[in-house]
Design a protein around this motif. Structure first.
Motif, PDB file in Angstrom:
ATOM      1  N   HIS A 295      18.340  45.144  -5.590  1.00 26.47           N
ATOM      2  CA  HIS A 295      17.414  45.322  -4.478  1.00 26.47           C
ATOM      3  C   HIS A 295      16.092  45.874  -4.979  1.00 26.47           C
ATOM      4  O   HIS A 295      15.986  46.415  -6.078  1.00 26.47           O
ATOM      5  N   CYS A 296      15.085  45.758  -4.154  1.00 26.71           N
ATOM      6  CA  CYS A 296      13.755  46.262  -4.480  1.00 26.71           C
ATOM      7  C   CYS A 296      13.651  47.717  -4.036  1.00 26.71           C
ATOM      8  O   CYS A 296      13.883  48.036  -2.866  1.00 26.71           O
ATOM      9  N   PHE A 297      13.259  48.604  -4.963  1.00 23.33           N
ATOM     10  CA  PHE A 297      13.129  50.017  -4.641  1.00 23.33           C
ATOM     11  C   PHE A 297      11.867  50.316  -3.826  1.00 23.33           C
ATOM     12  O   PHE A 297      11.741  51.396  -3.265  1.00 23.33           O
ATOM     13  N   THR A 298      10.940  49.367  -3.789  1.00 18.81           N
ATOM     14  CA  THR A 298       9.674  49.600  -3.102  1.00 18.81           C
ATOM     15  C   THR A 298       9.672  49.046  -1.682  1.00 18.81           C
ATOM     16  O   THR A 298       8.913  49.522  -0.835  1.00 18.81           O
ATOM     17  N   SER A 299      10.496  48.078  -1.395  1.00 17.53           N
ATOM     18  CA  SER A 299      10.515  47.407  -0.093  1.00 17.53           C
ATOM     19  C   SER A 299      10.553  48.403   1.065  1.00 17.53           C
ATOM     20  O   SER A 299      11.483  49.201   1.183  1.00 17.53           O
ATOM     21  N   PRO A 300       9.543  48.376   1.963  1.00 19.94           N
ATOM     22  CA  PRO A 300       9.567  49.277   3.126  1.00 19.94           C
ATOM     23  C   PRO A 300      10.800  49.076   4.000  1.00 19.94           C
ATOM     24  O   PRO A 300      11.357  50.043   4.525  1.00 19.94           O
ATOM     25  N   VAL A 301      11.227  47.828   4.151  1.00 20.91           N
ATOM     26  CA  VAL A 301      12.403  47.558   4.973  1.00 20.91           C
ATOM     27  C   VAL A 301      13.643  48.181   4.353  1.00 20.91           C
ATOM     28  O   VAL A 301      14.451  48.817   5.052  1.00 20.91           O
ATOM     29  N   TYR A 302      13.802  48.018   3.035  1.00 25.12           N
ATOM     30  CA  TYR A 302      15.009  48.568   2.421  1.00 25.12           C
ATOM     31  C   TYR A 302      15.008  50.093   2.474  1.00 25.12           C
ATOM     32  O   TYR A 302      16.046  50.722   2.700  1.00 25.12           O
ATOM     33  N   ARG A 303      13.859  50.685   2.290  1.00 23.59           N
ATOM     34  CA  ARG A 303      13.775  52.141   2.392  1.00 23.59           C
ATOM     35  C   ARG A 303      14.097  52.603   3.820  1.00 23.59           C
ATOM     36  O   ARG A 303      14.789  53.602   4.021  1.00 23.59           O
ATOM     37  N   GLU A 304      13.594  51.869   4.798  1.00 21.52           N
ATOM     38  CA  GLU A 304      13.878  52.220   6.192  1.00 21.52           C
ATOM     39  C   GLU A 304      15.372  52.099   6.492  1.00 21.52           C
ATOM     40  O   GLU A 304      15.969  52.991   7.113  1.00 21.52           O
ATOM     41  N   LYS A 305      15.982  50.995   6.039  1.00 19.84           N
ATOM     42  CA  LYS A 305      17.387  50.760   6.345  1.00 19.84           C
ATOM     43  C   LYS A 305      18.303  51.764   5.630  1.00 19.84           C
ATOM     44  O   LYS A 305      19.291  52.223   6.209  1.00 19.84           O
ATOM     45  N   THR A 306      17.991  52.080   4.379  1.00 23.57           N
ATOM     46  CA  THR A 306      18.849  53.042   3.668  1.00 23.57           C
ATOM     47  C   THR A 306      18.731  54.426   4.296  1.00 23.57           C
ATOM     48  O   THR A 306      19.739  55.128   4.464  1.00 23.57           O
TER      49      THR A 306
END
Length: 685
Positions: A122-133
């Motif tokens: 996964h991408c550590f920078t992605s705003p969506v992934y940061r929001e979801k985690t």
């Protein structure tokens, strides 16, 4: 005996024993889940890591949550007196997320977006992934933060890798602007921009390293690795916002790794920086026991080195988060542990500072890539097989060692390891491309102390040097002016410093020092290295040192003497009879320079002199042959001595004064026979 207060890394007053538990794979088998609880008690296990890859079971559709199964697992483990290490599930996202939000997918160095599948992509920078985690982590913290079984947070799993997507490119440029104070000329100077016309005229021109011409700009590669570490830390900090907010009293860890063949620390990230953002160091150890290229004792020494590095990062006990009770499924040859090895290898971890023995995995998966990886519970679902009984033996042993939890290890010797130095040295297109072997060189210098049962802290350049009587700094190719000044101060104030060939060559930007070796180093060592001769495998030379000759391997430094003393000289080639080993008194201390890579026997003889001069020794001087290791942890009221036989035959040891076997209660003194792979744990008050 030095006395320090024990430092427990969790609130548990017992050794953690258990492993990665994946009940989400068995939710349709209540009989299996019931067996798990029964087997946990039979195996003397007490702590279980849950939820590591359970995101799709926790949130099968966006915004649809199923926590009931995890509630039951928490309650069942609590009912048998067990503890839970709860993981955040960010190591493997669910398929619905990859489909709806493709930006979370990692892009490789060739700028190709990866498909859904596998893990850790996964991408550590992605705003969506940061929001979801952060969203799922908040729900976990709110639901289980007050559960009496919750002992520790396990943040994600084995962080690794980097992403080259547009988000990450922009983040990298912003990181560079902050690092270089928005001064593009400073960046071009640091990266030696004119080389191959790599001067940048605008920040937007900078991209992450690609496989094409990846060696061209060393400064770029070095800074990209630093950015990857910092971006991972940023991701970790994002993950733990709700956890720190809701459960501030529950400590946090994330599991580190190491190469399983050479036993070198994982190189994708600078673990020393990550250590500052977590409460407890934990790591996943999978040594290739019983391999056919080295002795068991040689491998045990390397395991000890990694243990002492990870322990020293926070100067406190660490946790063994993953190991196998039998075998793995990803070595080239997946060999089972021989009888006795599981207890021995587990006790080595405890001896070097671990407050846990945890496994991957609790129960073997029925399908997919880990179905043949070792586990406590095998496909036979039986507590009667050899591996299960080995685990139970370790559990019973740990229960008798509870007073050791939190005990520390005193060290008078510091050995400096630096992730960034290894990155830069590996990139250097010079010396021998296959013989640099930075970590293996440190292990070579670690070996004499391990063989003499002398504790070593494997420290980093940012740690306090003044705590040590002896500081050893092999192959510090990249040494900043600040690090050099701190070493100079250390010697001036009475420290003993050992440095080797290929040290002090470049600064923190991987730019060479002009005017020869840095002046501060010249003053401290009283020498000026002028050339490094690199050997072909068939090349031969030797060094004459204090009446003995020692073979040279790979590297020989040609040295110009200033104020120092030549202690050893070369015996062949055009630099015959010139200095190879030097010493110099500086201030209140003394500095030694080893100009050549020499055989192990030299290091034994060389360091033994220093050991004797500085009165450095083991806590308890048990006499034994090579291959037996004696390691000690110091508690508030007693020393705990682990005597371990890493050889294939019985060994005689000599115990000089009365010690008590913690397991049997037997009082021991004089000669004792250790059987193959046997370990005895003794107490000295």
């Amino acid at each position: 005996m030095k006395m320090k207060k024990n430092k427990q890394v969790t609130k548990a007053n017992f050794f953690l024993h258990g492993g990665d538990y994946n009940p989400d794979q068995w939710l349709d088998r209540p009989d299996i889940l019931a067996d798990d609880i029964r087997f946990m008690q039979l195996s003397h296990t007490n702590t279980f890591s849950v939820g590591i890859f359970a995101w799709s079971a926790l949130e099968p559709e966006e915004g649809v949550y199923h926590f009931e199964w995890l509630d039951e697992i928490f309650d069942n483990i609590h009912q048998i007196g067990g503890k839970v290490i709860l993981s955040t599930p960010s190591g493997a996202r669910p398929a619905w997320m990859s489909q709806k939000y493709p930006e979370v997918l990692r892009v490789n160095a060739s700028r190709q977006k990866q498909l859904h599948g596998g893990r850790h992509n996964h991408c550590f920078t992605s705003p969506v992934y940061r929001e979801k985690t952060q969203q799922i982590n908040r729900l976990l913290a709110e639901r289980y933060g007050n559960h009496p079984a919750l002992l520790l947070w396990h943040i994600s799993n084995e962080y690794s890798g980097d992403c080259h997507c547009d988000y990450c490119q922009n983040a990298f440029r912003q990181w560079l602007k902050e690092t270089y104070n928005h001064d593009l000329k400073a960046l071009n100077d640091a990266w030696w921009g004119p080389f191959w016309s790599h001067t940048f005229s605008d920040w937007s021109q900078i991209e992450s390293p690609s496989p094409i011409g990846e060696r061209a700009v060393h400064g770029l590669k070095l800074d990209w690795r630093r950015f990857a570490t910092d971006q991972t830390i940023s991701f970790i900090e994002n993950e733990i916002v709700p956890i720190r907010e809701i459960t501030p009293e529950i400590p946090i860890t994330t599991n580190y790794m190491a190469d399983t063949v050479d036993l070198i620390p994982f190189q994708g990230l600078d673990y020393s920086k990550i250590a500052k953002h977590i409460d407890v160091i934990s790591w996943d150890a999978y040594p290739t026991w019983h391999n056919d290229w080295e002795s068991t004792a040689d491998l045990a020494m390397k395991v000890g080195f990694i243990n002492d590095l990870y322990r020293s990062l926070k100067q406190q006990p660490f946790l063994l988060m993953e190991s196998t009770p039998s075998l793995v499924n990803w070595h080239k040859v997946n060999k089972a542990k021989r009888p006795g090895m599981h207890l021995l290898s587990s006790m080595q971890m405890v001896a070097h500072g671990s407050d846990s023995i945890m496994y991957f995995q609790w129960r073997k998966s029925r399908g997919s890539s880990e179905k043949f990886h070792g586990a406590v519970v095998d496909h036979d679902n039986s507590p009667e097989n050899r591996v299960f009984k080995d685990v139970a033996e370790v559990g019973e042993t740990l229960e008798k060692l509870a007073t050791i939890v939190g005990a520390h290890r005193d060290s008078d010797v510091g050995l400096l390891y630096d992730w960034e130095n290894k990155w830069a040295l590996d990139d250097a297109q010079g010396y021998g491309l296959d013989t640099k072997r930075y970590t293996q060189t440190l292990q070579q210098h670690y070996r004499p102390f391990w063989e003499e049962d002398i504790s070593v802290d494997v420290i980093t350049k940012d740690q306090d040097f003044s705590n040590y009587k002896l500081l050893i700094v092999p192959m510090l190719y990249m040494a900043s002016e600040d690090t050099i000044r701190r070493m100079k101060s250390y010697v001036a104030n009475g420290g003993r410093l050992v440095m080797t060939y290929i040290s002090g060559i470049v600064n923190e930007h991987d730019l060479t020092y002009l005017g020869g070796w840095p002046k501060d180093l010249q003053e401290v060592f009283g020498i000026q290295p002028t050339e490094t001769d690199t050997f072909y495998p068939k090349d031969r030379n030797s060094v004459h040192y204090k009446g003995k000759s020692y073979e040279v391997h790979d590297y020989a430094t040609i040295i110009n003497m200033l104020d120092g003393t030549a202690e050893g000289v070369y015996k062949q080639d055009f630099y015959e009879n010139t200095p190879a080993v030097t010493s110099n008194h500086y201030g209140k201390g003394k500095a030694y320079y080893l100009g050549a890579r020499l055989e192990d026997e030299f290091h034994r003889d060389f360091y033994q002199e220093i050991i004797d001069e500085l009165d450095i020794g083991p806590v308890v001087d048990i006499k034994h042959e090579k291959g037996v290791s004696v390691q000690t942890r110091q508690g508030e009221e007693a020393d705990y001595v682990f005597v371990m036989n890493f050889t294939e035959e019985d060994q005689q040891i000599l115990i000089p004064s009365q010690l008590t076997d913690i397991i049997t209660g037997e009082v021991l003194i004089g000669e004792l026979t250790l059987q193959k792979y046997e370990v005895r744990i003794l107490i000295s008050k």
